[in-house]
Design an enzyme around this catalytic site. Sequence first.
Site, mmCIF file in Angstrom:
data_model
loop_
_atom_site.group_PDB
_atom_site.id
_atom_site.type_symbol
_atom_site.label_atom_id
_atom_site.label_comp_id
_atom_site.label_asym_id
_atom_site.label_seq_id
_atom_site.Cartn_x
_atom_site.Cartn_y
_atom_site.Cartn_z
ATOM 1 N N CYS A 40 24.998 24.411 33.116
ATOM 2 C CA CYS A 40 25.711 25.471 33.845
ATOM 3 C C CYS A 40 26.253 24.978 35.178
ATOM 4 O O CYS A 40 27.441 25.102 35.467
ATOM 5 C CB CYS A 40 24.796 26.668 34.075
ATOM 6 N N HIS A 440 38.882 54.221 48.395
ATOM 7 C CA HIS A 440 40.312 54.043 48.105
ATOM 8 C C HIS A 440 40.956 53.245 49.233
ATOM 9 O O HIS A 440 40.663 53.477 50.391
ATOM 10 C CB HIS A 440 40.990 55.412 48.002
#
Length: 461
Positions: A40, A440
């Site tokens: 990995c 947002h």
Amino acid sequence: MNFDVIVIGSGPGGYVTAIRASQLGLKTAIVEKENLGGICLNWGCIPTKALLKSAQVFEYIKHAEDYGITVKSADADFPSIIKRSRDVADGMSTGIAYLMKKNKIEVINGYGKVLKGNKVSVNADGKNTEYTAKNIVIATGARSRVLPNIPQDGTKIIGYREALSLSSAPKKMVIVGSGAIGVEFAYFYKAMGSEVTVVEFMPNIVPVEDVDISKQLGRSLKKADIKIMTNSSVESVNTKGSGCKVLIKGKKGEETIECDVVLSAVGIEANIENIGLEEVGIKTEKGRVLVDDFYQTNVPGYYAIGDILPTQALAHVASAEGIICVEKIAGHNPEPIDYGNIPGCTYCSPEIASVGMTEDAAKEAGYEIKVGKFPFTASGKASAAGHKDGFVKVIFDAKYGEWLGCHMIGYNVTELIAEAVVARRLETTGHEILKAIHPHPTMSEAVMEAVADAYGEVIHI
């Protein structure tokens, strides 16, 4: 030398296991035949992400005018990109060495093999040394799977290791298999200027994903001028001469594609040969080690985790398995892993992230479902970022509101999937996601909006 725990293999399963064992007060050693960090860190997850980042930066530069910026010229220095990737991997491996020292873990270099009587034999430079431990954890990982009709020679027919260290980008490349490895390298080499063809045996690319995700990625890759051949198989590769002639059997019969390099990305196979399993009597089935819920094999004192098990072959799964394994050894009471709530991530462009059931699987399981989808074309943040490809799809049980599955494709969605993983772990319903205010403008709003769509309350589409 006597230890409480010896771990064989230092990948993200092995080294995490060793660290947690040491934290629990167990005298621990780890055996590694190559570099700390395993595949990995050295040849997989980390260096591939470094390559993909370089590709992404290069793509940004090539499309700078889309953002109101003029760049007169830019070239990809392929050897430098490969070097950066290797430097990142080397840095991470050095970091693991530091963690071993910090946690007082004995690092034993060499090839480890289990023996009867709770012993491990380590071969280094032709010399065998035996160590004993009350508990032995086998974490030897996996390697690139080799198909008989596509034998890898490391030059013309390669696996993921060679793909990470080529001296130059091939003019033409055929990639066999469209799982995570296949599509990630397809994106990278296409960005580097290679002509890329992906051959997939199944009807859809990334076949483990929801069908809607597969279809969207197919559209995105074709838009990037990557050739996709589904329902197709590579029958043979002729490597005589300067290049390769790849015989492909597809929907319309057989055809031959010429290329410089063939990348075989048809999955992995576990490293269980020649590590003493048969001599100790440890049971395997279909090339994988059999264990109980806490990773003990049929032989007391011997455990196994990671890619050598019949569980998802993912780094984060191996790490979690190792932690649970040694916590049980230390007398704690860990919960078994819920393998139905494991996130999967693919780092091509656009990225893919998913957890739980696909729509087809939920239907096959007999659920009456609610499905919601929110496209990133309707996301203000995605529009501002210039990444409008993709969507978030959610699947709920219509009767009780259980979140059955979440599937995403788009820019940076691998950073969003954890919300669904945690919510499912907490048995969160669709109503609770709807009432949790999302910031947002963010990409994460798409999760809330997709849930709203499932319940007929979506605002922005």
